[in-house]
Design a protein around this motif. Sequence first.
Motif, PDB file in Angstrom:
ATOM      1  N   PHE A   1       4.127  31.966  11.667  1.00 61.06           N
ATOM      2  CA  PHE A   1       3.030  32.323  10.770  1.00 61.06           C
ATOM      3  C   PHE A   1       1.682  31.863  11.318  1.00 61.06           C
ATOM      4  CE2 PHE A   1       6.931  31.761   8.411  1.00 61.06           C
ATOM      5  CZ  PHE A   1       7.040  32.981   7.767  1.00 61.06           C
TER       6      PHE A   1
ATOM      7  N   LEU B   1       2.316  37.466  10.593  1.00 57.29           N
ATOM      8  CA  LEU B   1       3.439  37.138  11.458  1.00 57.29           C
ATOM      9  C   LEU B   1       2.910  37.229  12.874  1.00 57.29           C
ATOM     10  CD1 LEU B   1       6.556  38.985  10.036  1.00 57.29           C
ATOM     11  CD2 LEU B   1       6.104  36.539  10.081  1.00 57.29           C
TER      12      LEU B   1
ATOM     13  N   LEU C   1       0.954  39.392   5.735  1.00 61.50           N
ATOM     14  CA  LEU C   1       1.694  39.121   4.503  1.00 61.50           C
ATOM     15  C   LEU C   1       0.689  38.747   3.429  1.00 61.50           C
ATOM     16  CD1 LEU C   1       4.472  36.831   6.024  1.00 61.50           C
ATOM     17  CD2 LEU C   1       4.523  39.315   5.726  1.00 61.50           C
TER      18      LEU C   1
ATOM     19  N   VAL D   1       3.806  43.343   2.159  1.00 59.73           N
ATOM     20  CA  VAL D   1       3.708  43.298   3.619  1.00 59.73           C
ATOM     21  C   VAL D   1       2.937  44.524   4.090  1.00 59.73           C
ATOM     22  CG1 VAL D   1       5.983  44.377   3.881  1.00 59.73           C
ATOM     23  CG2 VAL D   1       5.048  43.066   5.766  1.00 59.73           C
TER      24      VAL D   1
ATOM     25  N   LEU E   1       9.190  43.351  13.220  1.00 59.60           N
ATOM     26  CA  LEU E   1       9.631  43.091  11.853  1.00 59.60           C
ATOM     27  C   LEU E   1      10.215  44.387  11.327  1.00 59.60           C
ATOM     28  CD1 LEU E   1       9.803  41.244   9.346  1.00 59.60           C
ATOM     29  CD2 LEU E   1       7.643  42.304   8.603  1.00 59.60           C
TER      30      LEU E   1
ATOM     31  N   SER F   1      11.383  29.757   9.954  1.00 63.51           N
ATOM     32  CA  SER F   1      10.465  30.873   9.688  1.00 63.51           C
ATOM     33  C   SER F   1      11.222  32.061   9.099  1.00 63.51           C
ATOM     34  CB  SER F   1       9.752  31.301  10.974  1.00 63.51           C
ATOM     35  OG  SER F   1       8.904  30.289  11.449  1.00 63.51           O
ATOM     36  N   ARG F   2      12.406  32.359   9.656  1.00 60.38           N
ATOM     37  CA  ARG F   2      13.227  33.448   9.109  1.00 60.38           C
ATOM     38  C   ARG F   2      13.629  33.158   7.668  1.00 60.38           C
ATOM     39  NH1 ARG F   2      17.936  33.919  12.984  1.00 60.38           N
ATOM     40  NH2 ARG F   2      18.905  34.391  11.019  1.00 60.38           N
TER      41      ARG F   2
ATOM     42  N   LEU G   1      10.572  33.605   5.428  1.00 58.41           N
ATOM     43  CA  LEU G   1      10.248  35.023   5.240  1.00 58.41           C
ATOM     44  C   LEU G   1      11.241  35.688   4.294  1.00 58.41           C
ATOM     45  CD1 LEU G   1       8.376  37.351   5.906  1.00 58.41           C
ATOM     46  CD2 LEU G   1       9.814  37.824   7.897  1.00 58.41           C
TER      47      LEU G   1
END
Length: 169
Positions: free
Chosen positions: A7, A16, A29, A34, A91, A121-122, A125
């Motif tokens: 991020f 991202l 984001l 998104v 993404l 991070s995954r 998200l």
Amino acid sequence: MALVGLFWITEESVHLGAEPVGPTSGVRLTEDGVQGLGNAPDPSWSWDEVRRVEIRDVKVRSVARRRVALTLGALYAAVTGDADEPPSCTLRVETADRTAELSFYASAVGGIYSPAEFALSRTLLDRIAGGGARVGDLLAWRREQADDTTPPPEEREALLRMWAGGQGY
């Protein structure tokens, strides 16, 4: 701007990977959803529309392997004068109606992330897409920082754990 995992966080926005400049592609984001950037027209989806998000094509290396890769990359650039662009990541956004892929550039040095920061991070998200975490928490944290520096690795991981665990800032 501060980098925390995947991020890129400014006082006004969360991206991202790297914040896109000019016509380059990117992913923003927001509290609402998104947005793909740099693709005319720029696609966007509300979080209510998003069923699943998946990050692909991200370079992940252990700390030792990351150092070796960065050293070799720097040596190559010094000898040849040819520096690589940051790697492009993807993404994948799934809705009830379609699946789309949005490109963004890695923001980590050398485009390589640690396994812990990538996994956290995954998770974050996924929680944002599922309504269990908020983009506003990342923005609130950034606005309270005295400067634009990226926190050290231990602090970045702690922030990601806090946000991914559903704890606001």
